[in-house]
Design a protein around this motif. Structure first.
Motif, PDB file in Angstrom:
ATOM      1  N   ALA A 109      44.865  40.548  56.926  1.00  0.00           N
ATOM      2  CA  ALA A 109      43.759  39.692  56.469  1.00  0.00           C
ATOM      3  C   ALA A 109      43.436  40.010  55.014  1.00  0.00           C
ATOM      4  CB  ALA A 109      42.530  39.877  57.352  1.00  0.00           C
ATOM      5  N   VAL A 110      43.469  41.294  54.666  1.00  0.00           N
ATOM      6  CA  VAL A 110      43.222  41.712  53.279  1.00  0.00           C
ATOM      7  C   VAL A 110      44.384  41.268  52.401  1.00  0.00           C
ATOM      8  CG1 VAL A 110      43.002  43.713  51.745  1.00  0.00           C
ATOM      9  CG2 VAL A 110      41.772  43.673  53.928  1.00  0.00           C
ATOM     10  N   LYS A 111      45.598  41.546  52.857  1.00  0.00           N
ATOM     11  CA  LYS A 111      46.785  41.290  52.039  1.00  0.00           C
ATOM     12  C   LYS A 111      47.064  39.805  51.849  1.00  0.00           C
ATOM     13  CE  LYS A 111      50.471  42.759  49.853  1.00  0.00           C
ATOM     14  NZ  LYS A 111      50.386  43.634  48.701  1.00  0.00           N
ATOM     15  N   MET A 167      31.789  42.655  53.395  1.00  0.00           N
ATOM     16  CA  MET A 167      31.712  43.808  52.499  1.00  0.00           C
ATOM     17  C   MET A 167      32.962  44.678  52.624  1.00  0.00           C
ATOM     18  SD  MET A 167      28.835  46.831  52.297  1.00  0.00           S
ATOM     19  CE  MET A 167      29.048  47.305  54.005  1.00  0.00           C
ATOM     20  N   TRP A 168      33.394  44.944  53.865  1.00  0.00           N
ATOM     21  CA  TRP A 168      34.569  45.789  54.077  1.00  0.00           C
ATOM     22  C   TRP A 168      35.847  45.110  53.593  1.00  0.00           C
ATOM     23  CZ3 TRP A 168      35.350  50.810  55.452  1.00  0.00           C
ATOM     24  CH2 TRP A 168      34.192  51.534  55.772  1.00  0.00           C
ATOM     25  N   LEU A 169      35.934  43.799  53.757  1.00  0.00           N
ATOM     26  CA  LEU A 169      37.089  43.076  53.238  1.00  0.00           C
ATOM     27  C   LEU A 169      37.133  43.194  51.714  1.00  0.00           C
ATOM     28  CD1 LEU A 169      39.042  41.553  55.113  1.00  0.00           C
ATOM     29  CD2 LEU A 169      37.976  39.436  54.358  1.00  0.00           C
ATOM     30  N   GLY A 170      35.999  42.979  51.076  1.00  0.00           N
ATOM     31  CA  GLY A 170      35.915  43.112  49.617  1.00  0.00           C
ATOM     32  C   GLY A 170      36.199  44.529  49.156  1.00  0.00           C
ATOM     33  N   ALA A 171      35.674  45.503  49.877  1.00  0.00           N
ATOM     34  CA  ALA A 171      35.914  46.901  49.515  1.00  0.00           C
ATOM     35  C   ALA A 171      37.392  47.244  49.626  1.00  0.00           C
ATOM     36  CB  ALA A 171      35.081  47.826  50.396  1.00  0.00           C
ATOM     37  N   MET A 174      39.080  45.891  46.577  1.00  0.00           N
ATOM     38  CA  MET A 174      38.767  46.729  45.420  1.00  0.00           C
ATOM     39  C   MET A 174      39.499  48.068  45.484  1.00  0.00           C
ATOM     40  SD  MET A 174      37.116  44.799  43.501  1.00  0.00           S
ATOM     41  CE  MET A 174      36.643  45.961  42.230  1.00  0.00           C
ATOM     42  N   ALA A 175      39.668  48.611  46.690  1.00  0.00           N
ATOM     43  CA  ALA A 175      40.418  49.862  46.838  1.00  0.00           C
ATOM     44  C   ALA A 175      41.866  49.656  46.408  1.00  0.00           C
ATOM     45  CB  ALA A 175      40.357  50.348  48.289  1.00  0.00           C
ATOM     46  N   LYS A 176      42.430  48.474  46.699  1.00  0.00           N
ATOM     47  CA  LYS A 176      43.791  48.166  46.275  1.00  0.00           C
ATOM     48  C   LYS A 176      43.857  48.037  44.751  1.00  0.00           C
ATOM     49  CE  LYS A 176      46.042  44.963  48.675  1.00  0.00           C
ATOM     50  NZ  LYS A 176      47.216  45.696  49.100  1.00  0.00           N
ATOM     51  N   ILE A 177      42.873  47.371  44.173  1.00  0.00           N
ATOM     52  CA  ILE A 177      42.858  47.163  42.722  1.00  0.00           C
ATOM     53  C   ILE A 177      42.750  48.501  41.984  1.00  0.00           C
ATOM     54  CG2 ILE A 177      41.475  46.236  40.810  1.00  0.00           C
ATOM     55  CD1 ILE A 177      40.823  43.843  42.720  1.00  0.00           C
ATOM     56  N   HIS A 178      41.852  49.358  42.461  1.00  0.00           N
ATOM     57  CA  HIS A 178      41.615  50.644  41.787  1.00  0.00           C
ATOM     58  C   HIS A 178      42.527  51.763  42.276  1.00  0.00           C
ATOM     59  CE1 HIS A 178      38.089  49.348  39.506  1.00  0.00           C
ATOM     60  NE2 HIS A 178      37.800  48.599  40.565  1.00  0.00           N
ATOM     61  N   ARG A 179      43.260  51.476  43.387  1.00  0.00           N
ATOM     62  CA  ARG A 179      44.086  52.514  44.022  1.00  0.00           C
ATOM     63  C   ARG A 179      43.271  53.778  44.251  1.00  0.00           C
ATOM     64  NH1 ARG A 179      50.228  51.221  43.315  1.00  0.00           N
ATOM     65  NH2 ARG A 179      49.933  48.995  43.296  1.00  0.00           N
TER      66      ARG A 179
END
Length: 197
Positions: A109-111, A167-171, A174-179
């Motif tokens: 879902a995130v990817k 919120m968790w989907l967005g987080a 963002m975790a992927k963007i910032h690694r």
């Protein structure tokens, strides 16, 4: 082995292989030939199991959510824990699966969410159905937590469940963007506040 069992097994092998590859590379970057080669399935077999790549994508998402929801149900049904503890165990599991491999995560879902929502209406609907089922389970656990007194919320349980999932989907993105798992840590802290834990 009966033909029906071989057909089901082969289809499942193709879907599982595609999920693993697409969790890393996305939908558009993955060709059918790549999936079949990694699965060890003859190239000509694909259209026996799937009418098109679009139908294949829809089947991948439905299979993914079936497995995801089964695992989610297992976490949320643990005995000997309050509803709040079970819900926080779910978020902790989410954090762990999204923090792996430099925050590349395993959640389709995130990817794939933003990528396929505009490419394919059947895939968008499969994502909508799957994510709605996730929110339903979060809502049910919040409602159970209100009943057992292990958590409290401001507002309706459904609205809070939707806000938490969003919120968790967005987080996760963002975790992927910032690694970095920092956005997931922020989501954990905000979740505790929203549930008054």
């Amino acid at each position: 082995m009966p033909v029906a069992t071989r057909t089901t097994d082969t289809r499942r092998i193709i879907l599982d292989t595609a999920q693993r590859i697409m969790a890393r590379k996305g939908y558009s970057a993955v060709g059918i030939n790549e999936v079949l080669a990694e699965a060890g399935i003859p190239k000509g077999s694909f259209y026996h199991y799937f009418a098109s790549k679009d139908a294949f994508g829809e089947a991948i998402l439905k299979s993914y959510f079936t497995d995801y929801l089964t695992d989610m149900d297992r976490v949320l049904a643990r005995s000997g824990q309050s509803s709040a503890e079970r819900l926080m165990a779910y978020w902790q599991q989410w954090r762990q699966t999204q923090s792996i491999e430099d925050c590349q995560g395993k959640c389709l879902a995130v990817k794939l969410g933003a990528e396929v929502a505009d490419l394919s209406e059947p895939m968008r609907l499969a994502l909508k159905e799957g994510t709605s089922a996730v929110v339903d389970r979060i809502e049910q656990t919040i409602t159970s937590g209100l009943e057992d007194g292990s958590l409290s919320v401001d507002g309706e349980a459904r609205d809070v469940a939707q806000a938490l999932y969003d919120m968790w989907l967005g987080a996760s993105i963002m975790a992927k963007i910032h690694r970095s798992p920092a956005p997931l840590d922020t989501a954990t802290a905000a979740t505790r506040k929203l549930l008054h834990l």
